[in-house]
Design a protein around this motif. Structure first.
Motif, PDB file in Angstrom:
ATOM      1  N   THR B 735       0.831  -1.204   0.000  1.00  0.00           N
ATOM      2  CA  THR B 735       0.000   0.000   0.000  1.00  0.00           C
ATOM      3  C   THR B 735       0.868   1.257   0.000  1.00  0.00           C
ATOM      4  O   THR B 735       0.653   2.184  -0.779  1.00  0.00           O
ATOM      5  CB  THR B 735      -0.913   0.018   1.242  1.00  0.00           C
ATOM      6  N   ARG B 736       1.878   1.219   0.880  1.00  0.00           N
ATOM      7  CA  ARG B 736       2.765   2.388   0.951  1.00  0.00           C
ATOM      8  C   ARG B 736       3.465   2.620  -0.376  1.00  0.00           C
ATOM      9  O   ARG B 736       3.605   3.759  -0.842  1.00  0.00           O
ATOM     10  CB  ARG B 736       3.792   2.222   2.071  1.00  0.00           C
ATOM     11  N   LEU B 737       3.898   1.509  -0.995  1.00  0.00           N
ATOM     12  CA  LEU B 737       4.563   1.638  -2.296  1.00  0.00           C
ATOM     13  C   LEU B 737       3.587   2.219  -3.319  1.00  0.00           C
ATOM     14  O   LEU B 737       3.939   3.104  -4.105  1.00  0.00           O
ATOM     15  CB  LEU B 737       5.070   0.271  -2.775  1.00  0.00           C
ATOM     16  N   ALA B 738       2.343   1.748  -3.295  1.00  0.00           N
ATOM     17  CA  ALA B 738       1.344   2.232  -4.237  1.00  0.00           C
ATOM     18  C   ALA B 738       1.106   3.716  -4.051  1.00  0.00           C
ATOM     19  O   ALA B 738       0.858   4.453  -5.001  1.00  0.00           O
ATOM     20  CB  ALA B 738       0.047   1.462  -4.052  1.00  0.00           C
ATOM     21  N   LEU B 739       1.217   4.165  -2.802  1.00  0.00           N
ATOM     22  CA  LEU B 739       0.975   5.582  -2.522  1.00  0.00           C
ATOM     23  C   LEU B 739       2.199   6.434  -2.819  1.00  0.00           C
ATOM     24  O   LEU B 739       2.189   7.622  -2.593  1.00  0.00           O
ATOM     25  CB  LEU B 739       0.575   5.764  -1.065  1.00  0.00           C
ATOM     26  N   GLY B 740       3.261   5.798  -3.272  1.00  0.00           N
ATOM     27  CA  GLY B 740       4.408   6.585  -3.701  1.00  0.00           C
ATOM     28  C   GLY B 740       5.636   6.498  -2.809  1.00  0.00           C
ATOM     29  O   GLY B 740       6.590   7.238  -2.995  1.00  0.00           O
ATOM     30  N   ILE B 815      10.525  -4.772  -2.109  1.00  0.00           N
ATOM     31  CA  ILE B 815      10.815  -3.439  -2.640  1.00  0.00           C
ATOM     32  C   ILE B 815      11.552  -3.484  -3.968  1.00  0.00           C
ATOM     33  O   ILE B 815      11.632  -2.479  -4.643  1.00  0.00           O
ATOM     34  CB  ILE B 815      11.619  -2.584  -1.625  1.00  0.00           C
ATOM     35  N   ASN B 816      12.080  -4.631  -4.344  1.00  0.00           N
ATOM     36  CA  ASN B 816      12.787  -4.686  -5.620  1.00  0.00           C
ATOM     37  C   ASN B 816      11.922  -5.236  -6.747  1.00  0.00           C
ATOM     38  O   ASN B 816      12.423  -5.592  -7.800  1.00  0.00           O
ATOM     39  CB  ASN B 816      14.065  -5.512  -5.499  1.00  0.00           C
ATOM     40  N   LYS B 817      10.609  -5.330  -6.490  1.00  0.00           N
ATOM     41  CA  LYS B 817       9.692  -5.777  -7.535  1.00  0.00           C
ATOM     42  C   LYS B 817       8.606  -4.718  -7.662  1.00  0.00           C
ATOM     43  O   LYS B 817       8.378  -3.960  -6.723  1.00  0.00           O
ATOM     44  CB  LYS B 817       9.057  -7.102  -7.107  1.00  0.00           C
ATOM     45  N   PRO B 818       7.898  -4.701  -8.777  1.00  0.00           N
ATOM     46  CA  PRO B 818       6.793  -3.751  -8.872  1.00  0.00           C
ATOM     47  C   PRO B 818       5.839  -3.925  -7.695  1.00  0.00           C
ATOM     48  O   PRO B 818       5.644  -5.036  -7.193  1.00  0.00           O
ATOM     49  CB  PRO B 818       6.121  -4.134 -10.186  1.00  0.00           C
ATOM     50  N   ALA B 819       5.279  -2.785  -7.260  1.00  0.00           N
ATOM     51  CA  ALA B 819       4.455  -2.768  -6.049  1.00  0.00           C
ATOM     52  C   ALA B 819       3.328  -3.793  -6.086  1.00  0.00           C
ATOM     53  O   ALA B 819       2.875  -4.286  -5.051  1.00  0.00           O
ATOM     54  CB  ALA B 819       3.881  -1.372  -5.863  1.00  0.00           C
ATOM     55  N   LEU B 820       2.902  -4.130  -7.291  1.00  0.00           N
ATOM     56  CA  LEU B 820       1.782  -5.048  -7.452  1.00  0.00           C
ATOM     57  C   LEU B 820       1.983  -6.370  -6.702  1.00  0.00           C
ATOM     58  O   LEU B 820       1.055  -6.924  -6.132  1.00  0.00           O
ATOM     59  CB  LEU B 820       1.583  -5.328  -8.945  1.00  0.00           C
ATOM     60  N   TYR B 821       3.255  -6.855  -6.718  1.00  0.00           N
ATOM     61  CA  TYR B 821       3.524  -8.157  -6.109  1.00  0.00           C
ATOM     62  C   TYR B 821       3.202  -8.165  -4.622  1.00  0.00           C
ATOM     63  O   TYR B 821       2.685  -9.141  -4.099  1.00  0.00           O
ATOM     64  CB  TYR B 821       4.975  -8.566  -6.347  1.00  0.00           C
ATOM     65  N   LEU B 823       1.073  -6.112  -3.119  1.00  0.00           N
ATOM     66  CA  LEU B 823      -0.366  -5.926  -2.940  1.00  0.00           C
ATOM     67  C   LEU B 823      -1.112  -7.214  -3.225  1.00  0.00           C
ATOM     68  O   LEU B 823      -2.041  -7.578  -2.535  1.00  0.00           O
ATOM     69  CB  LEU B 823      -0.864  -4.837  -3.900  1.00  0.00           C
ATOM     70  N   ARG B 824      -0.643  -7.905  -4.239  1.00  0.00           N
ATOM     71  CA  ARG B 824      -1.328  -9.125  -4.633  1.00  0.00           C
ATOM     72  C   ARG B 824      -1.168 -10.200  -3.550  1.00  0.00           C
ATOM     73  O   ARG B 824      -2.037 -11.019  -3.336  1.00  0.00           O
ATOM     74  CB  ARG B 824      -0.748  -9.609  -5.954  1.00  0.00           C
TER      75      ARG B 824
END
Lengths: 238, 827
Positions: B735-740, B815-821, B823-824
């Protein structure tokens, strides 16, 4: 009809996404061409597994396309590093998730303020407070700022999540099944908030499988097997 | 019973599904349990197990303390007349066993091996109830001054030197020129009490042959000399059931002291001295100096156990999260709380008992290692073996651990949430470990690890300092060679050329030899001798060594003042030549010189001082050398050097660089000159040096290993907790990654979040260390000092690095993968 580049919020050209596992290659999205203008309210719907969530992830820079080009407000964001993608998400994209994704340890105020704390400009406390209260006012939640998310109802939580999505003034709100975890009354309230935001100029792209809510969008895209089925009349005219 | 087997079977099947979990638990537990059993058995044998002799609680060691008029005491050693007087006049004991330890060449044997021989009185075999496999032991009804020369062989000697000859009884063996008739062979099961260490070998003395007491090698003079004490005389006695240690001490002190005063009345040196007889339980006498090492080891191992438990607790917590679904289904179909607990108990029991089996194997290896390497540090280590004690404590610990982990797992299950697990979509309902539990796991890991690592590193660095401390002389490329006489010299040999010189020359002729000194090696051959200042009549007892004129230059021991000996100072006879008795020379070390001159005066003032050394004559100090520290010693003792005789057959050989000298080469070289001498011992000086450092090396190895194990276990443990807690927060991180949030922000978040726990752990460790310093001030004062501060900081740095990496490494997956991973992962 002429379109100034200034009016385009996001634009995807020939975007594809392939998931590879050891055994097979799954083409989740093929040759997606999509333009969303500023002020648009777009819904994307389709059956389970059609690629809705994948498309939303690509739109939200949560994942990277396998091929194709993607622009947000004219800036090419097809090949960003993880940190660059974070920065772009922070300033240009507002997320609203089906399961709200609020952080339980943080108060309502801090949840809404979170994107600002990751913002490039490092706004001061005063600015943050002002902006957070503005956004909470937009979703009518100013009275619950010091509560923890788990003390609120689902509908209230989703409104907090909307306020959080608005806080950095993003180019577009990406909304993923906003009513999926809500009863119909709360769902309606949330949809009203979104409609009002769009009336006031916020660009929205929403994924939903509920046709009733999809109809509330001005432009309705239908996705089937990774391709866009219905192209809005506006685009065909071009 | 059926349900028990069903549970075990289910647990087994379930574990085969998660081999990495089972492997981690079993590895950690078997190593830890193995170490625990090993040390626990050692501690039991050393601290609690009765000695394996009849009436062992009545066995005592009797010691003879000499105290001078200033009140300072000598080593607790007997003089021969005191010893014999005590044996013949005591009434407090039912039996008194005397032993005198020696090392000599078995000349009757073709390979002339050097053997550890012990002269004993007949009651020695009675007191220790030595089992025999052949023949008999010494007859107890004969007088201890009996002149019948008899020998009993140890089982190993019989096997190795005599090929298990069944007809050995009745044959003779010869040491030097005395023949002994073999009367028996001791059984293999006999465990000899470790009453004395043999200084050269630095291992517990294991007699190879026992010989009739009266043939011990005390000279006729020493047998009458009340004033000279001997370290080879050991007395063990069995207390009469009617008398106590204190009564015995009192009675013997009075009678021996009175007799001793008569004996030394003629010698003014002993004015104001007195004798005390000390009686101590044999068990504590044997183990007194070693208890502390055992307790330290025990503390270290318990620390390891704590860390391992915390690690395994972690693994179980993660395992509970994994089991959530199957537990939920079991609950849904009607499993009760107790039934779910049984399932957990079956699983933990299976793991613990698998660990136990491997742990017993590890412990056996540990016993062998201890016996091979630690005989000097831990007496009675020979008796350490898999025993009822080991097995019962193994069972006890395994059961306790199994129960503990099952209870822990049970605690982790939220039974109300379990049913929701099936109702809900699965979101947000998982086995959640409260933040408090996670934090306390981190805090305890950090605290225990810091204390253990620091403690071990301190001992390690202290041992390393001693090992690496230069001793002030050169010990490389030297060989220490000693000969012994095989028989009495013939008149011809007495009148002929000097054999010492001849042997020296024949060694010098060997191509690989650079130089030969008629002296014992720099690391051996010091004898405590009483010196009396001729002018002031003051006494002192330095370590005295007989050396030739090349000694100091050969080993690079620097001269600070005066002169070295010259060839003319070397004595030509066995004793001082006529007319030279009052005019011999002596070199002393700076430590002795400092004691001789007045405060602040130049050391040169000691030159020219004259000392009388018992009957050897009067010596004038002509030189002062810089003192050398014996390896492993903490201070430089007072030393005096006097010229050796040309007849000396102790040699220190310096080899040319990269050359070696074999035993055969020396034997050949000597046999060309004479048949009077046999090669007694031959040792690399560097090897003696290493042996003297044995206990430091043992400490270094033990503490180094413990420190490494601790670091390893702590790293595993911290990694376990933190990766689990990161896993729990995966959704939040997404979530934090998604928020930037950038990667840096996330790392900062996790590190800061755990920093408090780490800092708290460090504070607790400091409190524990301060507590230990206050509680064990006396024992620790030699170890604890300001110089340990950098070491402590190093420990903290190490623990912090481990904690940081334990925070960072699990995060990389997110943190070294797209945020989607991330979240999923929540769905």
């Amino acid at each position: 009809m002429n379109q100034s580049i200034k009016d385009i919020a996001i634009k995807m050209t020939n975007v594809s996404k392939v998931f590879q596992t050891e055994a097979l290659e799954t083409h989740a999205l093929t040759d997606i061409n999509l333009t969303i203008n500023k002020g648009d309210y777009v819904s994307i719907s389709g059956p389970s597994g059609c690629g809705k969530s994948t498309l939303l992830s690509l739109l939200g820079l949560l994942d990277m396309p396998t091929s194709g080009q993607y622009f947000i407000e004219g800036e090419d964001v097809s090949r960003l590093s993880l940190d660059q993608a974070s920065e772009t998400r922070n300033s240009k994209i507002g997320f609203i998730f089906q399961s709200f994704n609020l952080i339980d340890e943080l108060s309502v105020f801090d949840n809404v303020a979170l994107p600002l704390r990751y913002h490039r400009d490092k706004p001061d406390a005063e600015t943050i407070k002002k902006r957070v209260n503005e956004c909470l006012a937009q979703v009518s939640m100013t009275h619950r700022t010091s509560h923890k998310p788990n003390q609120l109802s689902g509908g209230q939580q989703q409104r907090i999540a909307i306020a959080r999505a608005l806080v950095t003034n993003p180019a577009i709100l990406l909304v993923d099944e906003p009513t999926g975890n809500l009863d119909s009354k709360s769902g309606d309230q949330v949809m009203d908030v979104l409609a009002k935001l769009n009336e006031n100029g916020t660009t929205i792209c929403m994924v939903t499988h509920d046709p009733r809510y999809a109809d509330m969008a001005k432009i309705q895209l239908k996705l089937l097997d990774g391709a866009i089925l219905t192209v809005p009349s506006l685009q065909i005219a071009n | 019973m059926n349900s028990f087997f069903y549970s075990i079977k289910q647990a087994y099947l379930s574990l085969t599904q998660t081999p990495s979990f089972a492997f981690s638990v079993i590895t950690t537990m078997s190593i830890t349990l193995g170490a625990l059993l090993c040390i626990l058995t050692l501690a039991y044998v050393m601290l609690f197990k009765p000695l394996p002799y009849p009436d062992s609680d009545h066995l005592v060691k009797v010691e003879h303390m000499l105290t001078n008029k200033d009140g300072s005491s000598s080593e607790p050693l007997f003089s021969y007349p005191s010893l014999m007087y005590l044996v013949e006049n005591q009434t407090a004991f039912t039996d008194v066993a005397l032993s005198s330890y020696d090392k000599q060449v078995l000349t009757s044997h073709s390979s002339q091996p050097t053997m550890l021989t012990t002269y004993v009185t007949p009651s020695w075999f009675k007191v220790f109830k030595v089992p025999m496999i052949l023949g008999r032991d010494f007859l107890t009804d004969v007088n201890i001054k009996s002149d019948i020369s008899e020998a009993v062989l140890s089982f190993e000697t019989w096997q190795e030197a005599f090929n298990s000859d069944m007809n050995i009884v009745g044959k003779t063996v010869r040491f030097r020129d005395v023949s002994f008739k073999v009367i028996g062979v001791s059984a293999q099961s006999f465990i000899e009490p470790q009453l004395r260490f043999y200084e050269d070998d630095n291992v517990g003395f294991k007699s190879q042959v026992w010989l009739t007491w009266n043939f011990n090698r005390m000279s006729a003079r020493a047998r009458k000399d009340w004033g000279s004490i001997n370290e080879n005389l050991i007395v063990v006695a069995k207390l009469d059931k009617n008398s106590s240690k204190e009564q015995a001490e009192q009675q013997l002190t009075t009678s021996v002291n009175n007799k001793w005063q008569e004996g030394v009345a003629s010698d003014a040196f002993f004015d104001g001295w007195r004798v005390d007889i000390r009686v101590t339980q044999l068990q504590s006498a044997i183990l007194s100096t070693h208890q502390q090492s055992v307790l330290l080891l025990l503390a270290g191992v318990f620390g390891l156990v704590l860390i391992a438990c915390s690690n395994i607790a972690n693994l179980f917590i993660a395992r509970m999260a994994q089991l959530q679904k199957s537990l939920a289904i079991s609950a849904a179909v009607g499993a009760k709380k107790a039934q779910l607990f049984k399932l957990l108990l079956a699983e933990s029991s299976l793991l613990m008992f698998a660990s136990l089996v491997i742990a017993l194997a590890f412990a056996s290896v540990g016993f062998a290692v201890l016996q091979q390497n630690m005989a000097q540090v831990f007496l009675r280590v020979d008796e350490v073996a898999l025993s009822t004690f080991t097995l019962s404590s193994a069972l006890f610990f395994a059961s306790m651990f199994a129960l503990f982990f099952a209870l822990l797992g049970n605690q982790m299950i939220n039974y109300r949430a379990i049913s929701q697990h099936l109702h809900g979509s699965g979101k947000g309902v998982e086995v959640q470990v409260s933040k408090k539990v996670r934090y306390s796991l981190i805090v305890s890991q950090v605290a225990i690890a810091s204390v253990l690592v620091f403690g071990n590193l301190s001992l390690f660095s202290q041992a390393l300092n001693v090992i690496n401390k230069p001793i002030g002389i050169n010990t490389e490329n030297f060989v220490d060679i000693d000969f012994s006489t095989v028989r009495r010299p013939t008149q011809e040999e007495r009148d002929g050329p000097v054999l010492g010189t001849a042997i020296k020359n024949s060694l010098l002729a060997l191509p690989q030899v650079e130089a030969v000194s008629n002296s014992q090696s720099p690391l051996s051959g010091f004898y405590d001798m009483a010196l009396t200042n001729v002018v002031t009549n003051e006494h002192m007892i330095p370590g005295v060594k007989w050396i030739d004129e090349q000694y100091f230059q050969l080993i690079d021991q620097p001269l600070l003042a005066g002169d070295y000996f010259t060839i003319h100072d070397i004595r030509e006879g066995f004793t001082a030549p006529e007319g030279k008795v009052d005019n011999m020379v002596m070199i002393i070390n700076d430590v002795l010189a400092k004691k001789l001159v007045s405060q602040g005066a130049s050391l040169d003032d000691a030159l020219g001082m004259k000392f009388k050394m018992d009957e050897s004559g009067v010596f004038t100090v002509i030189g002062i050398v810089k003192g050398m520290q014996m390896p492993g010693a903490s201070t430089i003792p007072v030393r005096a050097y006097v010229p050796s005789s040309v007849h000396s057959i102790s040699m220190t050989v310096k080899l040319k660089p990269h050359q070696t000298l074999s035993r055969e080469q020396v034997v050949t070289a000597v046999s060309e000159v004479t048949s009077l001498f046999a090669l007694f011992s031959m040792k690399d000086v560097a090897e003696i040096h290493q042996q003297l450092l044995f206990s430091e090396r043992a400490t270094a190895i033990t503490t180094g290993t413990l420190a490494l194990l601790t670091i390893l276990l702590a790293a595993l443990g911290l990694f376990g907790i933190l990766s689990y807690s990161t896993q729990m927060r995966r959704f939040e991180i997404g979530t934090r990654l998604a928020l930037g949030a950038k990667r840096r922000d996330i790392v900062k978040l996790i590190v800061l979040d755990n920093l408090i726990a780490v800092v708290l752990g460090i504070i607790i460790s400091i409190v524990i260390l301060i507590g230990l310093m206050i509680g064990f001030n006396e024992q620790l004062q030699n170890i604890v000092n300001v110089s340990l501060l950098p070491l402590f900081l190093l420990t903290l740095l190490l623990i912090s690095c481990i904690a940081f990496n334990a925070c960072y490494l699990p995060l990389r997956a997110y943190i070294n993968k797209p945020a989607l991973y991330s979240l999923r992962g929540s769905e």
